[in-house]
Scaffold this active site. Structure first.
Site, short mmCIF file in Angstrom:
data_model
loop_
_atom_site.label_atom_id
_atom_site.label_comp_id
_atom_site.label_asym_id
_atom_site.label_seq_id
_atom_site.Cartn_x
_atom_site.Cartn_y
_atom_site.Cartn_z
N ASP A 1 0.82 -1.21 0.00
CA ASP A 1 0.00 0.00 0.00
C ASP A 1 0.86 1.27 0.00
OD1 ASP A 1 -2.43 1.38 0.05
OD2 ASP A 1 -3.24 0.24 1.72
N ASP B 1 -10.20 3.09 -3.83
CA ASP B 1 -10.94 1.87 -3.48
C ASP B 1 -12.30 1.73 -4.16
OD1 ASP B 1 -8.78 1.84 -1.78
OD2 ASP B 1 -9.93 1.27 -0.02
C1 GAL Z 1 -6.23 1.24 1.41
C2 GAL Z 1 -6.30 0.22 0.32
C3 GAL Z 1 -7.36 -0.79 0.69
C4 GAL Z 1 -7.04 -1.41 2.03
C5 GAL Z 1 -6.84 -0.34 3.09
C6 GAL Z 1 -6.32 -0.92 4.39
O1 GAL Z 1 -5.24 2.17 1.11
O2 GAL Z 1 -6.59 0.83 -0.91
O3 GAL Z 1 -7.48 -1.77 -0.31
O4 GAL Z 1 -5.89 -2.21 1.90
O5 GAL Z 1 -5.91 0.63 2.65
O6 GAL Z 1 -6.07 0.06 5.35
#
Ligand code: GAL
Length: 406
Positions: free
Chosen positions: A157, A224
């Site tokens: 991430d 997302d």
């Molecule tokens: C976001 C990511 C999600 C999930 C989340 C967890 O940045 O796009 O898919 O992993 O963090 O905190």
């Protein structure tokens, strides 16, 4: 002089034309991700509370009892919040003992013994998005830890990365930064001695689709999928413009599935799954399989659609404009989609802006001609032979038609 100009023009045209279909990227060659990944991830199913050994093992058992493993679903991936809030004295990541009473390796071993694979989540910054330790400055050490635990898939991430100034999810500039830290971790994974699928998650920053295949096996191309129809529209409409970057070893990741999470209608679930499958996105389920409805199960177990997604060519579908149809509008799902398969062509018809009857003549579809073809609609099982198709669709529903050419 004139002929020289013409020659230069011709040369530059041919370079442009080629780069439009086959971008000049040296693709990561770790032998993984030759087809889009199929699996499950804990985040959409229950955010932090789902990052546990129990949920991972329950899901692995469901992969077997529901027949998902037999259909090719393989990865059981745990997302954010699996570790303790700080590293140990030697700087290693530590699984939260409340969620992982026997550690990570014991669970990975059990999942491997079931013939499945195990994935974990990390972050390129100092912290993960939910505030757990990130890998910045610990990339090699973490890659070695993952290898020692038998991790097969690493989602990486983009929170708390250097240009954020300590703030979460604000890393917009300078351009190219995300590539730097995505590459640092990729190199560490390569050095770990274990083949680990590398899933980039920097939310589509820095035009990742143009370079993602040289660094990872898949790359998120947007923020997302928030479990609503607007997200399906936003992501699918953007995916149409980057189909040429998908191929064996590296695919556009349209984000994890939201089927079965209580927000999308049955028609919307069909369109979500159908477009993700046609675009050759990884299909990473995001629901609680202990509670899945028969309607959702029927979609995620559709063997014909999974075969489209897993076709050996690995070429993503995109939109096409039949004669007389309106032009695509940015940010909206266009009704007409098609993509090549090893034994035919897949056509998608999407009633994205309300109930509609959508028809195409095969001669207007890229890859098809004016002769008669046999076809099958993959949700209803309806078959036919002819030179055209026509489907009446309810609002937000889609038809996915496989046309055989061989
Ligand atoms: C976001 C990511 C999600 C999930 C989340 C967890 O940045 O796009 O898919 O992993 O963090 O905190």
């Amino acid at each position: 002089m004139k002929s020289r100009v013409a020659l230069i023009a011709a040369l530059s045209w041919s370079v442009d034309a080629r780069s439009a279909v086959e971008p000049h990227v040296k693709r990561l060659n770790n032998g993984l991700g030759l087809k889009p990944a199929l699996g499950w991830n804990s985040w959409n199913a229950g955010q932090c509370s789902a990052a546990s050994a129990q949920f991972a093992l329950d899901t692995a058992n469901k992969f077997i009892s529901l027949g998902l493993k037999d259909l090719g679903y393989e990865y059981i991936n745990i997302d954010d919040c699996w570790s303790t809030k700080s590293r140990n004295a030697t700087g290693h990541l530590v699984p939260d003992p409340g969620k992982w009473p026997n550690g990570i390796k014991a669970v990975a071993d059990q999942i491997h013994a079931m013939g499945l694979k195990f994935g974990l989540y990390g972050c390129a910054g100092t912290l993960t998005c939910a505030g757990y330790p990130g890998s910045e400055g610990h990339e090699l050490q973490d890659a070695q830890t993952l290898a020692s635990w038998g991790v097969d898939y690493w989602k990486y991430d983009n929170c708390y990365t250097p240009c954020n100034g300590g703030r979460v999810q604000t890393c917009q500039s300078p351009q190219g930064n995300t590539r730097t830290w995505m590459t640092t971790m990729g190199t560490a994974l390569e050095k770990s001695g274990r083949k680990i699928f590398y899933s980039l998650c920097q939310w589509g920053r820095d035009n990742v689709w143009t370079w993602g295949a040289s660094v990872g096996n898949s790359w998120r191309m947007s923020v997302d999928n928030w479990n609503d129809w607007a997200s399906v529209v936003r992501i699918a409409s953007a995916a149409a413009g980057m189909s040429q970057y998908a191929g064996p070893g590296g695919f556009n990741d349209l984000d994890m599935m939201q089927l079965g999470n209580g927000k999308l209608t049955a028609a919307e679930e069909r369109t979500h799954f159908g477009l993700w499958a046609m675009c050759k996105s990884p299909i990473i389920l995001g629901n609680d399989l202990r509670k899945v409805s028969s309607a959702t199960l029927a979609i995620i177990k559709n063997a014909d659609l999974l075969a489209v997604n897993q076709d050996s060519l690995g070429k993503a579908a995109t939109t096409f404009q039949p004669p007389g149809a309106p032009k695509p509008v940015s940010g909206q799902i266009y009704p007409y989609w098609a993509g090549p398969l090893s034994d035919g062509v897949v056509i998608g018809l999407v009633a994205a802006s309300g109930a509609a009857t959508l028809s195409v003549n095969f001669k207007d579809v890229p890859g098809l001609g004016s002769q008669s073809y046999s076809w099958k609609e993959l949700y209803t099982g309806k078959t036919g032979t002819g030179t055209n198709i026509s489907f009446s669709l309810s609002s937000h529903d889609m038809a996915v038609v496989k046309v055989k050419t061989k």
